[in-house]
Each structure stands twice: as C-alpha cells, then as structure tokens.
Enzyme design. Structure first.
Site, mmCIF file in Angstrom:
data_model
loop_
_atom_site.group_PDB
_atom_site.id
_atom_site.type_symbol
_atom_site.label_atom_id
_atom_site.label_comp_id
_atom_site.label_asym_id
_atom_site.label_seq_id
_atom_site.Cartn_x
_atom_site.Cartn_y
_atom_site.Cartn_z
ATOM 1 N N LYS A 204 0.836 -1.207 0.000
ATOM 2 C CA LYS A 204 0.000 0.000 0.000
ATOM 3 C C LYS A 204 0.869 1.255 0.000
ATOM 4 C CE LYS A 204 -3.439 2.427 2.731
ATOM 5 N NZ LYS A 204 -4.375 2.426 3.843
ATOM 6 N N GLU A 210 10.563 -4.656 4.508
ATOM 7 C CA GLU A 210 10.656 -6.061 4.104
ATOM 8 C C GLU A 210 10.337 -6.214 2.616
ATOM 9 O OE1 GLU A 210 8.991 -4.829 6.657
ATOM 10 O OE2 GLU A 210 9.031 -6.153 8.405
ATOM 11 N N GLY A 265 -4.817 -1.705 5.003
ATOM 12 C CA GLY A 265 -3.995 -2.837 4.560
ATOM 13 C C GLY A 265 -4.661 -4.183 4.814
ATOM 14 N N ARG A 266 -5.196 -4.364 6.022
ATOM 15 C CA ARG A 266 -5.776 -5.675 6.364
ATOM 16 C C ARG A 266 -7.187 -5.853 5.812
ATOM 17 N NH1 ARG A 266 -4.491 -2.430 10.477
ATOM 18 N NH2 ARG A 266 -6.116 -1.579 11.811
ATOM 19 N N GLU A 351 -4.519 -6.590 14.898
ATOM 20 C CA GLU A 351 -4.008 -5.283 14.477
ATOM 21 C C GLU A 351 -5.134 -4.245 14.544
ATOM 22 O OE1 GLU A 351 -2.292 -4.094 10.398
ATOM 23 O OE2 GLU A 351 -0.504 -4.674 11.484
ATOM 24 N N HIS A 382 -4.972 -33.010 18.213
ATOM 25 C CA HIS A 382 -3.858 -33.820 18.719
ATOM 26 C C HIS A 382 -2.717 -32.938 19.195
ATOM 27 C CE1 HIS A 382 -5.765 -37.527 17.335
ATOM 28 N NE2 HIS A 382 -6.243 -36.740 16.376
ATOM 29 N N LYS A 510 9.623 -0.665 14.170
ATOM 30 C CA LYS A 510 10.184 -0.280 12.866
ATOM 31 C C LYS A 510 11.239 0.808 13.042
ATOM 32 C CE LYS A 510 5.967 -0.851 10.076
ATOM 33 N NZ LYS A 510 4.990 -0.148 9.258
HETATM 34 O O1 F6P Z 1 3.304 -2.806 9.718
HETATM 35 C C1 F6P Z 1 1.948 -3.054 9.631
HETATM 36 C C2 F6P Z 1 1.433 -2.725 8.280
HETATM 37 O O2 F6P Z 1 1.338 -1.362 8.120
HETATM 38 C C3 F6P Z 1 0.092 -3.390 8.016
HETATM 39 O O3 F6P Z 1 -0.961 -2.690 8.508
HETATM 40 C C4 F6P Z 1 0.124 -3.547 6.548
HETATM 41 O O4 F6P Z 1 -0.823 -4.479 6.110
HETATM 42 C C5 F6P Z 1 1.547 -4.002 6.334
HETATM 43 O O5 F6P Z 1 2.284 -3.231 7.255
HETATM 44 C C6 F6P Z 1 2.093 -3.828 4.959
HETATM 45 O O6 F6P Z 1 2.049 -2.499 4.539
HETATM 46 P P1 F6P Z 1 2.230 -2.094 3.016
HETATM 47 O O7 F6P Z 1 1.124 -2.722 2.248
HETATM 48 O O8 F6P Z 1 2.179 -0.607 2.995
HETATM 49 O O9 F6P Z 1 3.560 -2.612 2.559
#
Ligand code: F6P
Length: 549
Positions: A204, A210, A265-266, A351, A382, A510
């Site tokens: 987003k 990452e 995002g979620r 979240e 199990h 972060k």
């Molecule tokens: O760090 C949490 C977050 O902001 C989430 O809410 C989001 O889904 C994820 O990181 C990834 O963010 P992006 O889509 O901006 O890379």
C-alpha cells in the site's frame, strides 16, 4: 474510569454475569430442546449455530442493549456512508465500496467508477496472463506468480489463494514471499524460472522495509538471470497507493494497479491487492468472492442487531472477553484449504482491536481484543485441544466447516465432520464424575484406582463454541466468511470505543530497527549508551559481522 464500564448496559451485564454462576449448558439444552433453533442465524450462505454458548434468555437482549448504547447502528451507517471513522489517520474505512454494486459516496464523490476501472484493468491483465497473450520478456507464457508483500499485502491473498486451490489455473503456480529473512525469497527463487515468472510487488505504502528489500533482490536476480534490465518491465507489476514510489522502483505506469488510502492494509484483499489471487482463480471467480462479501455487507447493514451474524459473533466475543475474563479466542477451521485463515484473522482482529486507548485517547479500563489463534481441525485436536477441554483458561472457539468437500475421497469427509461436531458437543457437555465413575466401573476398575483416576478423566464442559457452517468452500462463501469477521471486528471496536483502523503499535519496532541499522558500523553511536545493556550486547554480538551477513 471510562464511561463504558460505568454505563447502565455494562453494569447490567456485570450483574447478569454474577447471577450466571452454576449454570451449565447441558441443563440449558435439556430444558429447551429447541435451543439450537433459537440460537441459529443464516446469512449470505453461512449458518451460525451459537447455541453452545453461555447464554440464557436474558443474555442476548442485554448484549444488544450494550450495542445500542454504544451506537453500533450509527457506526455501521458511518462506515457505509464513507465517514472518516479512522480518526487518527483522518481516513474513511471504506473497503465495503470495493465490493459494492451501488454508488458509494466519499466526500460527495462516488468511488465505485474508480474501483471498476481498476478491476477492468485487473481483468485485462489476468485474462492476458492466463490465456498466454501477455508473456515474459523472452516470449514464454508466465507460469509462476510471486507475490512480494507483507501483512495485509500478503496474508489475505495467501489465505484466499490456498482456500480456493480447487479453482486455480493449472499452468499458474502462486508463491508468496513476505519475510525479510532472505531464506524466504531464496527458496522461492530456487523453484522458479526467471523467463516464466511474474513478480507482483504488493505494498500500500511502497515504503515497507521487508517488501522493498525482497523486491529489490528479486529485481536483481531477474536481471542477472535474463541479462537485461529491460526484462523488469515484462516481469514486474506493482499494487500500491503510492504511484510515485512504484515509478521510482522502475515499474511501468501501465503495470501498476492502484488502490486508495481509504482501503486499510488488512482490508485490502478486495482491491488490486487481490491480483495474485485473481491470476490464480480468474476474474470471474474473484468477482464471486466480492459478491459473497457484498451479500454479507448487505446483511450486516440492513438486518436488526438481533438476527445480525457479525453483530452476534462480536457480542459473544465481548461477553467472554469482558465479563468472563477470556483472553484468547480460537479459530478452528475443519477444512485444510482454510489452513491460513487463523493467521489471516490474527492480523484482522489483533491489528485492528489490539488497542488500549479509546477514540478520544483515554486509557481503557476493560479488556479489548483477545489473542486470536488456531489451526485446522483435526490436527489441533492432537496438539492443543487438551487445554481447550481441561485447561484452566476459558478459550471460546469458532469451529468452521463445509457440508461438502471438494475432495470427497472415501470416508475422509465423514470422519472430518464427525470430529467437527463431536468437539463442540464435548466442549459443551463435558463428562461428569458420575459418568466417569460408571464408565470405569463398567471396565472393572477397582474402587481405589477408580477414585484416583476420576478427577483426571472428568471434563467440566460448559466451554463455549460457535459452529459456522458453509455449504462448500467457494469464492462466494469465502467472501462472505471474510466479511463476516471484518464486520465482527468492526462491531467490537465500536462497542469498545476504539479506532479499529489504525496500527500505531507497529511503528516503534520499525523505528528502532532503523536506528539499529543506522548505528551498525558506527562504533561511537553503539557506545553512546543510547540502548539498554541487553540491546547493546545483542547488537555487538549479532551485528558485529553484519557486512558479511
Ligand atoms: O506494519 C503493519 C502494516 O502497516 C500493516 O498494517 C500492513 O498491512 C503491512 O504493514 C504492509 O504495509 P504495506 O502494504 O504498505 O507494505
């Protein structure tokens, strides 16, 4: 003291809970043979049997009174009418517009045409890749799709792509890379061929450490493999709200699928973030998933609280979290295709509602989101069900299963469903001392041994579960199921008076990671005492050779 715990509806529930001691669901079922009918709801193809909950006749009305007191109907309207309910980010939470079939106004402007425009672009692209008219830089059909994203840009597409495996295109194999641990990407790259691979960079913000690290490494690998930078435009697409950053990364504007800041995002699976899923199952099936979610949206918006599925799930969760002190909630899908559904819900619920201040910034004096976890049945049986049956904590659980399997092989589905049903019965009934005694007696156990074993073999029961049944796991029913939980989370946030749509709690880690990275190699900074002794020692020990790592 916040107003919620002093409020009449809350206090009425405290009193009601105090009078609840000694009530056992066994007796409630015995007293009312039609209890299941009273406590079963249906919507958008899903059935919720919530009769195996700690409820007497007065309970749900008291919970509905709490929902009304907290203006849940008003909050539902505010979400659907595009109000900026994500107040700390001054944004709407308008994911329902992504699956709407009628105009959805945001600041007086209908967003649906933009949604449809991007969806049409997704259709052109996915059709082209699937039918082989869009190919890689060497002219070969694209066979591997690698989604690079994390959090909401990974968990939704990953969960849904696995869930909808039976609908997948036979040529296209989806992969998901999220972890910054290079192992994740490296292991995927070992399995794909550069000339037949499409990388989807899903972010987003397009600033997530990452995702950018993985995308940069994937880009370098692709160029190394194919020997030309020109290959990038054939093998990379981006899904983002940040069009400047995608351009800067080198992705052609026509290969960027856009979404908007009003999509959290979620909550973004329904947007361009669903491209990897759409490539796997095709746009028609993707739209079926949207239709399932839309059916749940309509139910949620138009149905009275009393027969509203998401509202009911939410209020049951509040009943246990706030009045019984439950701190965990298990999600137990009896369908292997839903293996990643609990992980998906962890982000959605934790979240969203892992908050400890109200919308006005006041500390809460009541619990909010429990720990959400789970694994598919029967595997969990199990592993951790022992604790669900006989452990000290109360862990309410959602059991989810389809009536029909996509793989009706031999006895498997009957066995699966029998276990699904038996577990909720066992958690509800338990096993009394008298029952254990007569069972052991029938086995011929001597009195002394029998009395010794008895407390270990007895089950208190009275442990609450919801049974959520779908006919079959299809794009439509999956869409409805996901939307059910989205709205459950929303209702809980409304009752708890928290903002379910921000996530400031992920920021500190972060920032500190960035600071540590900036300091590595700068011995003055690492000696400056800016960290505690443990942190400094870990930095010295683990990052001393970081250039080599
Ligand atoms: O760090 C949490 C977050 O902001 C989430 O809410 C989001 O889904 C994820 O990181 C990834 O963010 P992006 O889509 O901006 O890379």
């Amino acid at each position: 003291m916040s107003r919620l715990t002093e409020s009449p509806a809350w206090k009425a529930l405290v009193t009601h809970h105090a009078a609840f001691r000694g009530i056992h669901m066994r007796e409630l079922f015995a007293a009312d043979p039609r209890r299941n009918e009273r406590y079963t709801l249906r919507a958008a193809g899903l059935t919720l049997d919530y009769s195996k909950n700690l409820l007497v006749e007065a309970t749900m009305p008291l919970l509905h009174a709490l929902a009304r007191q907290q203006d849940v109907p008003g909050w539902i309207e505010r979400m659907f009418n595009g109000s900026r309910i994500n107040s700390t980010e001054n944004r709407a939470a308008f994911h329902v517009a992504l699956r709407a079939t009628t105009p959805m106004l945001l600041d007086g402007h209908d967003v649906v045409p933009s949604v449809l425009r991007v969806r049409a672009a997704m259709r052109r692209f996915t059709d082209g890749v699937r039918n082989g008219s869009i190919v890689g830089s060497t002219g070969k059909a694209l066979c591997s799709v690698v989604n690079i994203g994390i959090g909401g840009s990974d968990l939704g597409p990953l969960m849904a792509t696995l869930a909808l495996t039976p609908y997948r295109h036979t040529r296209i194999t989806p992969y998901f890379v999220s972890n910054v641990d290079g192992t994740h990407l490296a292991e995927v790259l070992k399995r794909v061929q550069a000339d037949t691979t499409l990388f989807i960079v899903a972010s987003k913000t397009f600033t997530t450490q990452e995702t950018l690290a993985n995308a940069t490494s994937a880009r370098r690998w692709l160029i190394d493999q194919l020997g030309t930078e020109d290959a990038v435009r054939h093998h990379f697409v981006a899904l983002s709200t940040n069009l400047a950053a995608t351009g800067h990364f080198g992705i052609d504007a026509e290969r960027v699928f856009e979404f908007w800041d009003w999509v959290g995002g979620r909550y973004s699976l329904w947007s361009a973030i669903g491209l990897s899923l759409a490539l796997a199952i095709g746009m028609d099936e993707f739209e079926q998933m949207l239709a399932g979610a839309n059916a749940m949206d309509t139910h949620f918006r138009t149905t009275p609280l009393e027969s509203n599925l998401p509202v009911t799930l939410a209020l049951l969760g509040i009943w246990y979290t706030n009045f019984f002190g439950a701190r965990a909630h298990a999600v137990l899908p009896y369908d292997q295709y839903l293996a990643r559904f609990p992980a998906y819900l962890q982000q959605l619920e934790m979240e969203s509602n892992g908050k400890s201040v109200t919308r006005d910034g006041e500390p809460v004096d009541y619990a909010t989101c429990p720990v959400v976890w789970g694994e598919p049945g029967t595997n969990g049986q199990h592993a951790f069900y022992q604790l669900l049956h006989q452990g000290t904590p109360l862990v309410p659980a959602d059991f989810i299963a389809p009536v029909y399997s996509h793989n009706p092989m031999g006895e498997h589905h009957r066995l699966l469903v029998a276990n699904f049903i038996a577990q909720t019965e066992a958690l509800m009934r338990g096993k009394t001392h008298a029952e254990v005694r007569s069972e052991l007696k029938a086995q011929g156990l001597a009195d002394e041994a029998l009395e010794r074993l008895l407390p270990h073999k007895a089950f208190s029961g009275n442990r609450p579960t919801n049974s959520i049944v779908l006919d079959r796991l299809t794009p439509h029913s999956l869409g409805a199921l996901i939307a059910l939980y989205e709205h459950k989370v929303f209702v809980q946030g409304a009752v708890w008076n928290i903002n379910s749509f921000d996530q400031w709690g992920v920021e500190l880690g972060k920032q500190l990671a960035q600071r540590i990275l900036d300091e590595v190699g700068d011995s003055a900074a690492s000696r400056s005492g800016s960290h505690d002794a443990s942190t400094s020692a870990l930095i010295r020990h683990m990052l001393r050779d970081s250039a080599r790592i």
